[in-house]
Design a protein around this motif. Structure first.
Motif, short mmCIF file in Angstrom:
data_model
loop_
_atom_site.label_atom_id
_atom_site.label_comp_id
_atom_site.label_asym_id
_atom_site.label_seq_id
_atom_site.Cartn_x
_atom_site.Cartn_y
_atom_site.Cartn_z
N CYS A 29 0.79 -1.00 0.02
CA CYS A 29 0.16 0.08 0.25
C CYS A 29 0.94 1.30 -0.06
N ARG A 101 -3.53 -7.95 2.58
CA ARG A 101 -3.31 -6.32 2.55
C ARG A 101 -4.18 -4.99 3.29
N PHE A 105 -2.74 -1.42 4.32
CA PHE A 105 -4.06 -0.42 4.36
C PHE A 105 -3.88 0.31 5.70
N CYS A 108 -0.70 1.65 6.60
CA CYS A 108 -0.94 3.74 5.95
C CYS A 108 -1.35 4.10 6.41
#
Length: 141
Positions: A29, A101, A105, A108
């Motif tokens: 990400c 993922r 996410f 981040c």
């Protein structure tokens, strides 16, 4: 190794990304913060970023370390520019690699929110027409 850069010149984003390529990572990400052409209804021509680099770098590194401890991620890198940046330039870049993922996410988002509130970076917006003003650099959202 310091994974958080304060840079007074453009940074090779591809090199930052390449440092995150890990065989155990299945997700990546990234976040790029760009200088936009308006703020609160005013036309912006650019932003002058200033930072106390030793403290900004140290606090940025602490944030990345926190993300590594808090989320199931493999690696992270980030950078914040200083100096004058015209509309469209990248002011901040964050990359996170993780096995999955969702962690990438979430990490981040955590990193950018913490950078905006904790890293000592100041910005002076330059407006179309010639005037400039110091503005808060800590909005989360």
């Amino acid at each position: 190794m310091n994974r958080f850069l304060i840079a007074d010149a453009p940074v090779d984003i591809a090199a930052l990304r390449e440092a995150l390529l890990k065989p155990e990572a299945g997700g990546f990400c990234t976040f790029e913060g760009w200088v936009r052409q308006t703020n609160e209804g005013r036309a912006v021509s650019g932003i002058q970023y200033q930072a106390f680099a030793p403290l900004a770098s140290s606090e940025g590194q602490t944030i990345l370390d926190e993300a590594l401890a808090r989320f199931e991620i493999t690696a992270t890198r980030a950078m914040h520019r200083t100096g004058y940046l015209p509309v469209g330039d990248i002011a901040v870049w964050i990359g996170v690699a993780a096995p999955h993922r969702d962690a990438a996410f979430r990490a981040c988002r955590y990193i950018i929110d913490e950078i905006k509130t904790r890293v000592p970076v100041w910005k002076r917006e330059h407006y179309v027409g010639g005037c400039a003003e110091w503005v808060a650099c800590h909005h989360v959202g």
